[in-house]
Design an enzyme around this catalytic site. Structure first.
Site, PDB file in Angstrom:
ATOM      1  N   GLY A  58      -2.207  18.224  34.825  1.00 58.98           N
ATOM      2  CA  GLY A  58      -2.077  18.566  36.244  1.00 58.98           C
ATOM      3  C   GLY A  58      -2.564  17.443  37.135  1.00 58.98           C
ATOM      4  O   GLY A  58      -3.309  17.671  38.095  1.00 58.98           O
ATOM      5  N   ALA A  59      -2.111  16.222  36.842  1.00 57.54           N
ATOM      6  CA  ALA A  59      -2.680  15.042  37.502  1.00 57.54           C
ATOM      7  C   ALA A  59      -1.798  14.445  38.583  1.00 57.54           C
ATOM      8  O   ALA A  59      -2.045  13.326  39.031  1.00 57.54           O
ATOM      9  CB  ALA A  59      -2.989  13.966  36.458  1.00 57.54           C
TER      10      ALA A  59
ATOM     11  N   GLY B 198      -3.689  16.985  44.074  1.00 60.86           N
ATOM     12  CA  GLY B 198      -4.993  17.594  44.270  1.00 60.86           C
ATOM     13  C   GLY B 198      -6.117  16.997  43.457  1.00 60.86           C
ATOM     14  O   GLY B 198      -6.266  15.775  43.333  1.00 60.86           O
TER      15      GLY B 198
ATOM     16  N   GLY C 143      -6.667  16.927  40.219  1.00 63.18           N
ATOM     17  CA  GLY C 143      -6.287  16.133  39.060  1.00 63.18           C
ATOM     18  C   GLY C 143      -5.893  14.716  39.423  1.00 63.18           C
ATOM     19  O   GLY C 143      -6.290  13.750  38.756  1.00 63.18           O
TER      20      GLY C 143
ATOM     21  N   SER D  55     -13.422  28.070  37.053  1.00 64.79           N
ATOM     22  CA  SER D  55     -13.622  28.559  38.415  1.00 64.79           C
ATOM     23  C   SER D  55     -14.807  29.513  38.456  1.00 64.79           C
ATOM     24  O   SER D  55     -15.143  30.165  37.449  1.00 64.79           O
ATOM     25  CB  SER D  55     -12.367  29.294  38.895  1.00 64.79           C
ATOM     26  OG  SER D  55     -12.580  29.905  40.157  1.00 64.79           O
TER      27      SER D  55
ATOM     28  N   TYR E 111      -5.684  35.441  37.855  1.00 59.82           N
ATOM     29  CA  TYR E 111      -6.327  34.124  37.926  1.00 59.82           C
ATOM     30  C   TYR E 111      -7.748  34.194  37.390  1.00 59.82           C
ATOM     31  O   TYR E 111      -8.158  33.377  36.557  1.00 59.82           O
ATOM     32  CB  TYR E 111      -6.325  33.637  39.369  1.00 59.82           C
ATOM     33  CG  TYR E 111      -7.038  32.326  39.588  1.00 59.82           C
ATOM     34  CD1 TYR E 111      -6.394  31.117  39.345  1.00 59.82           C
ATOM     35  CD2 TYR E 111      -8.358  32.299  40.028  1.00 59.82           C
ATOM     36  CE1 TYR E 111      -7.062  29.908  39.534  1.00 59.82           C
ATOM     37  CE2 TYR E 111      -9.029  31.106  40.226  1.00 59.82           C
ATOM     38  CZ  TYR E 111      -8.369  29.912  39.980  1.00 59.82           C
ATOM     39  OH  TYR E 111      -9.034  28.721  40.163  1.00 59.82           O
TER      40      TYR E 111
END
Length: 279
Positions: A13-14, A17, A19, A147, A170
């Site tokens: 996920g880079a 944001g 990442g 999280s 989530y």
């Protein structure tokens, strides 16, 4: 731990944001980076932007949609085909509580609840497949970006077919990620491979946060700094099985400390991912 300039690091996920900001900092420190995302166009743009900002050209793009376990397996094969060493994996990619045009419960390509699949199962499978390479590259570190939003897993309805909400999905997926981290730490030799997880910061200005309609509170720099610490701080050599809120050790939902619940999750995860039992 080796200096970052001597490490090969995978960040999922880079392309956006947290990442992308983390990958940029790692590149600036001289690391060889495996940059993952699910859009080739965004991947090329990300590589070009990081190279321009840091001068580091030791960046490799890897595309995979983590909503498909077949593509996760392909990602692991691509990693192993392109390098003979891997010193860190940052499982950062994820789906937030809401998506643009979100119509409610959605499923992955494999028929699993989407957030459980992307936020948890993809990282579970990817990490399991890459562990042998990381062991040969030791010392190595696994960092799971979790999280502070956590909710206990209902093992009678893991896929949330009843009473679904994006927030519940989530939070369940993020607790599963923490439980996996604790399991890994018990399984692995901390002198070779460590596993830790963190809540990097609260509501950073990312696409995930914007899509949820929440006003950002923390900066990207705060989240990146906390994550970078778990990757690079020599004071954390041999430290494994910890959950951090930012830079502070913290206590997650009580289910994470329940060995029986962790075992149920591990058995289920191996079954869903088609893996032989991890033990």
């Amino acid at each position: 731990m080796r200096p970052l300039a001597e490490q090969t690091i995978l960040v999922t996920g880079a392309t956006d944001g947290h990442g992308r900001a983390l990958a940029t900092e790692l590149a600036a420190a001289g690391a060889s980076l495996l940059i993952h995302g699910r859009s080739d166009d965004r991947g090329r743009q990300t590589i070009a932007a990081i190279e321009a900002a840091t001068g580091n050209t030791r960046l490799r793009w890897l595309r995979a949609d983590l909503a498909s376990l077949d593509e996760v397996r392909g990602l692991a094969r691509d990693v192993m085909a392109g390098t003979d060493r891997l010193h860190a994996v940052v499982n950062n990619a994820g789906v937030g509580t809401t998506l643009p045009g979100d119509a409610g419960r959605a499923e992955s390509a494999d028929g699993y609840e989407l957030r459980f699949a992307v936020n948890y199962l993809a990282g579970y499978l990817l990490t399991r497949l890459l562990l042998p390479l990381m062991g040969r590259s030791s010392p190595a570190r696994i960092v799971n970006v979790s999280s502070a939003g956590q909710e206990a897993i209902d093992f009678d309805d893991v896929m949330l077919e009843h009473g679904y909400s994006g927030g519940r999905a989530y939070c369940q997926s993020k607790l599963a990620q923490i439980m996996f981290t604790f399991d890994l730490a018990e399984e692995l030799d901390a002198g070779k491979v460590t596993a830790n997880c963190l809540h990097p910061a609260t509501y950073m200005p990312t696409t995930m946060v914007r899509d949820s309609g929440v006003e950002p509170i923390s900066s990207l720099e705060q989240g990146v700094g906390a994550t970078l610490r778990l990757l690079a701080d020599p004071g954390l050599d041999g430290v494994s099985g910890r959950y951090f809120n930012g830079r502070t050790p913290a206590t997650p939902d009580p289910q994470a400390a329940d060995p029986a619940a962790r075992r149920r999750l591990r058995v289920l995860s191996d079954e869903l991912c088609g893996l032989a039992p991890a033990g």
